[in-house]
Design a protein around this motif. Structure first.
Motif, PDB file in Angstrom:
ATOM      1  N   SER A  84       8.482  11.820  16.417  1.00  0.00           N
ATOM      2  CA  SER A  84       9.230  10.577  16.475  1.00  0.00           C
ATOM      3  C   SER A  84       8.513   9.674  17.452  1.00  0.00           C
ATOM      4  O   SER A  84       8.090  10.114  18.522  1.00  0.00           O
ATOM      5  CB  SER A  84      10.679  10.804  16.909  1.00  0.00           C
ATOM      6  OG  SER A  84      11.434   9.636  16.684  1.00  0.00           O
ATOM      7  N   GLY A  85       8.357   8.444  17.086  1.00  0.00           N
ATOM      8  CA  GLY A  85       7.649   7.507  17.948  1.00  0.00           C
ATOM      9  C   GLY A  85       7.648   6.123  17.353  1.00  0.00           C
ATOM     10  O   GLY A  85       8.456   5.806  16.470  1.00  0.00           O
ATOM     11  N   TRP A  86       6.709   5.314  17.826  1.00  0.00           N
ATOM     12  CA  TRP A  86       6.638   3.915  17.397  1.00  0.00           C
ATOM     13  C   TRP A  86       5.206   3.444  17.570  1.00  0.00           C
ATOM     14  O   TRP A  86       4.578   3.746  18.584  1.00  0.00           O
ATOM     15  CB  TRP A  86       7.558   3.078  18.281  1.00  0.00           C
ATOM     16  CG  TRP A  86       7.942   1.763  17.715  1.00  0.00           C
ATOM     17  CD1 TRP A  86       7.240   0.588  17.829  1.00  0.00           C
ATOM     18  CD2 TRP A  86       9.115   1.458  16.963  1.00  0.00           C
ATOM     19  NE1 TRP A  86       7.902  -0.414  17.194  1.00  0.00           N
ATOM     20  CE2 TRP A  86       9.067   0.107  16.655  1.00  0.00           C
ATOM     21  CE3 TRP A  86      10.205   2.212  16.528  1.00  0.00           C
ATOM     22  CZ2 TRP A  86      10.065  -0.531  15.926  1.00  0.00           C
ATOM     23  CZ3 TRP A  86      11.193   1.589  15.809  1.00  0.00           C
ATOM     24  CH2 TRP A  86      11.127   0.237  15.512  1.00  0.00           C
ATOM     25  N   PRO A  87       4.667   2.694  16.631  1.00  0.00           N
ATOM     26  CA  PRO A  87       3.290   2.223  16.768  1.00  0.00           C
ATOM     27  C   PRO A  87       3.180   1.031  17.721  1.00  0.00           C
ATOM     28  O   PRO A  87       4.088   0.201  17.808  1.00  0.00           O
ATOM     29  CB  PRO A  87       2.917   1.809  15.340  1.00  0.00           C
ATOM     30  CG  PRO A  87       4.210   1.416  14.712  1.00  0.00           C
ATOM     31  CD  PRO A  87       5.252   2.316  15.336  1.00  0.00           C
ATOM     32  N   SER A  88       2.056   0.950  18.411  1.00  0.00           N
ATOM     33  CA  SER A  88       1.832  -0.143  19.353  1.00  0.00           C
ATOM     34  C   SER A  88       1.101  -1.322  18.718  1.00  0.00           C
ATOM     35  O   SER A  88       0.992  -2.382  19.322  1.00  0.00           O
ATOM     36  CB  SER A  88       1.040   0.353  20.565  1.00  0.00           C
ATOM     37  OG  SER A  88      -0.230   0.814  20.164  1.00  0.00           O
ATOM     38  N   ARG A  89       0.594  -1.132  17.518  1.00  0.00           N
ATOM     39  CA  ARG A  89      -0.085  -2.239  16.835  1.00  0.00           C
ATOM     40  C   ARG A  89      -0.021  -2.021  15.329  1.00  0.00           C
ATOM     41  O   ARG A  89       0.318  -0.945  14.860  1.00  0.00           O
ATOM     42  CB  ARG A  89      -1.518  -2.401  17.323  1.00  0.00           C
ATOM     43  CG  ARG A  89      -2.436  -1.248  16.999  1.00  0.00           C
ATOM     44  CD  ARG A  89      -3.850  -1.479  17.569  1.00  0.00           C
ATOM     45  NE  ARG A  89      -4.752  -0.470  17.078  1.00  0.00           N
ATOM     46  CZ  ARG A  89      -4.902   0.735  17.575  1.00  0.00           C
ATOM     47  NH1 ARG A  89      -4.191   1.096  18.629  1.00  0.00           N
ATOM     48  NH2 ARG A  89      -5.744   1.592  17.047  1.00  0.00           N
ATOM     49  N   GLY A  90      -0.365  -3.052  14.611  1.00  0.00           N
ATOM     50  CA  GLY A  90      -0.341  -3.000  13.159  1.00  0.00           C
ATOM     51  C   GLY A  90       0.711  -3.934  12.615  1.00  0.00           C
ATOM     52  O   GLY A  90       1.343  -4.702  13.358  1.00  0.00           O
ATOM     53  N   GLY A  91       0.921  -3.858  11.331  1.00  0.00           N
ATOM     54  CA  GLY A  91       1.882  -4.733  10.685  1.00  0.00           C
ATOM     55  C   GLY A  91       3.313  -4.347  10.977  1.00  0.00           C
ATOM     56  O   GLY A  91       3.614  -3.203  11.295  1.00  0.00           O
ATOM     57  N   ASN A  92       4.180  -5.324  10.887  1.00  0.00           N
ATOM     58  CA  ASN A  92       5.606  -5.063  11.031  1.00  0.00           C
ATOM     59  C   ASN A  92       6.121  -4.434   9.745  1.00  0.00           C
ATOM     60  O   ASN A  92       5.514  -4.559   8.684  1.00  0.00           O
ATOM     61  CB  ASN A  92       6.354  -6.357  11.331  1.00  0.00           C
ATOM     62  CG  ASN A  92       5.919  -6.982  12.647  1.00  0.00           C
ATOM     63  OD1 ASN A  92       5.352  -6.322  13.500  1.00  0.00           O
ATOM     64  ND2 ASN A  92       6.182  -8.259  12.804  1.00  0.00           N
ATOM     65  N   PHE A  93       7.254  -3.760   9.835  1.00  0.00           N
ATOM     66  CA  PHE A  93       7.868  -3.108   8.685  1.00  0.00           C
ATOM     67  C   PHE A  93       9.332  -3.502   8.676  1.00  0.00           C
ATOM     68  O   PHE A  93      10.136  -2.908   9.390  1.00  0.00           O
ATOM     69  CB  PHE A  93       7.670  -1.588   8.784  1.00  0.00           C
ATOM     70  CG  PHE A  93       7.949  -0.845   7.527  1.00  0.00           C
ATOM     71  CD1 PHE A  93       7.034  -0.830   6.485  1.00  0.00           C
ATOM     72  CD2 PHE A  93       9.134  -0.148   7.370  1.00  0.00           C
ATOM     73  CE1 PHE A  93       7.295  -0.144   5.316  1.00  0.00           C
ATOM     74  CE2 PHE A  93       9.410   0.543   6.210  1.00  0.00           C
ATOM     75  CZ  PHE A  93       8.484   0.547   5.176  1.00  0.00           C
ATOM     76  N   GLY A  94       9.669  -4.522   7.916  1.00  0.00           N
ATOM     77  CA  GLY A  94      11.033  -5.043   7.950  1.00  0.00           C
ATOM     78  C   GLY A  94      11.337  -5.569   9.336  1.00  0.00           C
ATOM     79  O   GLY A  94      10.571  -6.351   9.897  1.00  0.00           O
ATOM     80  N   ALA A  95      12.429  -5.125   9.924  1.00  0.00           N
ATOM     81  CA  ALA A  95      12.830  -5.545  11.268  1.00  0.00           C
ATOM     82  C   ALA A  95      11.994  -4.881  12.365  1.00  0.00           C
ATOM     83  O   ALA A  95      12.024  -5.317  13.517  1.00  0.00           O
ATOM     84  CB  ALA A  95      14.305  -5.216  11.494  1.00  0.00           C
ATOM     85  N   ALA A  96      11.259  -3.848  12.013  1.00  0.00           N
ATOM     86  CA  ALA A  96      10.479  -3.083  12.992  1.00  0.00           C
ATOM     87  C   ALA A  96       9.184  -3.814  13.344  1.00  0.00           C
ATOM     88  O   ALA A  96       8.386  -4.137  12.457  1.00  0.00           O
ATOM     89  CB  ALA A  96      10.166  -1.701  12.438  1.00  0.00           C
ATOM     90  N   VAL A  97       8.978  -4.054  14.636  1.00  0.00           N
ATOM     91  CA  VAL A  97       7.804  -4.758  15.135  1.00  0.00           C
ATOM     92  C   VAL A  97       6.884  -3.753  15.824  1.00  0.00           C
ATOM     93  O   VAL A  97       7.322  -2.991  16.690  1.00  0.00           O
ATOM     94  CB  VAL A  97       8.208  -5.869  16.128  1.00  0.00           C
ATOM     95  CG1 VAL A  97       6.989  -6.530  16.746  1.00  0.00           C
ATOM     96  CG2 VAL A  97       9.094  -6.894  15.424  1.00  0.00           C
ATOM     97  N   ALA A  98       5.622  -3.753  15.433  1.00  0.00           N
ATOM     98  CA  ALA A  98       4.629  -2.884  16.063  1.00  0.00           C
ATOM     99  C   ALA A  98       4.019  -3.628  17.250  1.00  0.00           C
ATOM    100  O   ALA A  98       3.311  -4.612  17.079  1.00  0.00           O
ATOM    101  CB  ALA A  98       3.549  -2.509  15.060  1.00  0.00           C
ATOM    102  N   SER A  99       4.332  -3.151  18.465  1.00  0.00           N
ATOM    103  CA  SER A  99       3.761  -3.743  19.678  1.00  0.00           C
ATOM    104  C   SER A  99       3.847  -2.705  20.790  1.00  0.00           C
ATOM    105  O   SER A  99       4.639  -1.754  20.707  1.00  0.00           O
ATOM    106  CB  SER A  99       4.529  -5.002  20.089  1.00  0.00           C
ATOM    107  OG  SER A  99       5.781  -4.669  20.653  1.00  0.00           O
ATOM    108  N   LEU A 100       3.054  -2.901  21.819  1.00  0.00           N
ATOM    109  CA  LEU A 100       3.086  -1.975  22.949  1.00  0.00           C
ATOM    110  C   LEU A 100       4.454  -1.996  23.626  1.00  0.00           C
ATOM    111  O   LEU A 100       5.001  -0.949  23.981  1.00  0.00           O
ATOM    112  CB  LEU A 100       1.983  -2.313  23.950  1.00  0.00           C
ATOM    113  CG  LEU A 100       1.843  -1.363  25.131  1.00  0.00           C
ATOM    114  CD1 LEU A 100       1.626   0.079  24.670  1.00  0.00           C
ATOM    115  CD2 LEU A 100       0.709  -1.814  26.040  1.00  0.00           C
ATOM    116  N   GLY A 101       5.050  -3.173  23.773  1.00  0.00           N
ATOM    117  CA  GLY A 101       6.385  -3.260  24.374  1.00  0.00           C
ATOM    118  C   GLY A 101       7.427  -2.535  23.541  1.00  0.00           C
ATOM    119  O   GLY A 101       8.316  -1.875  24.080  1.00  0.00           O
ATOM    120  N   ASP A 102       7.313  -2.639  22.213  1.00  0.00           N
ATOM    121  CA  ASP A 102       8.259  -1.938  21.349  1.00  0.00           C
ATOM    122  C   ASP A 102       8.016  -0.433  21.361  1.00  0.00           C
ATOM    123  O   ASP A 102       8.974   0.344  21.289  1.00  0.00           O
ATOM    124  CB  ASP A 102       8.189  -2.495  19.925  1.00  0.00           C
ATOM    125  CG  ASP A 102       8.920  -3.818  19.820  1.00  0.00           C
ATOM    126  OD1 ASP A 102      10.157  -3.801  19.844  1.00  0.00           O
ATOM    127  OD2 ASP A 102       8.237  -4.862  19.742  1.00  0.00           O
TER     128      ASP A 102
END
Length: 157
Positions: A84-102
């Protein structure tokens, strides 16, 4: 599952009693309860790929959506969220934003959610970025070297 049963049978025959399982996406397990036949249910659960979640909902996604679905599909089985995790870069996926802060927010949120249900093991994905993977989202789930664990991700909830 036949391979899991074969491996488990062989290990037991030589005196090894370690738990044996396989890992699939949580949706695959939910939709195919035959995958619950191993010693535990190992599932990957990334709120980012749900598309309807923001990083601050990662813990709720795992513990209020994924875990209840897996417990219903696999009654009595130990549940392990193996990724389980979250990407720090790349394209967004719907409401999900890929960023280091996210990514930081998602890991902190997941960590805080884990304190409330100790019956489920959750593993953050993954140690470092995997630049060999096919796209920036898949490449950028790495944690170490990007996030301050002690003063940030493991901050008091």
């Amino acid at each position: 599952m036949a391979k899991v049963y074969d491996v488990r049978g062989y290990l037991r025959s030589v005196g090894v009693s370690t738990p044996v399982s396989t890992v699939h996406t949580w949706v695959a397990i939910r939709d195919n309860p035959a995958l619950c036949g191993a010693d535990f249910a190992g599932a990957n659960a990334h709120a980012f790929y749900d598309g309807g979640r923001v990083s601050g909902q990662t813990g709720d996604f795992v513990f209020k959506t994924v875990v209840p679905a897996l417990k219903a599909a696999c009654p009595g089985k130990k549940i392990m969220i193996t990724e389980s995790g979250w990407p720090s870069r790349g394209g967004n996926f719907g409401a999900a934003v890929a960023s280091l802060g996210d990514e930081r927010n998602a890991i902190l949120n997941l960590n805080c959610a884990c304190r409330d249900d100790r019956s489920v093991d959750v593993y953050a994905f993954e140690y470092d970025d995997q630049n060999w993977k096919g796209n920036d989202n898949e490449r950028s789930f790495g944690i170490f070297g990007k996030l301050n664990l002690l003063g940030d991700v493991f901050a008091p909830c």
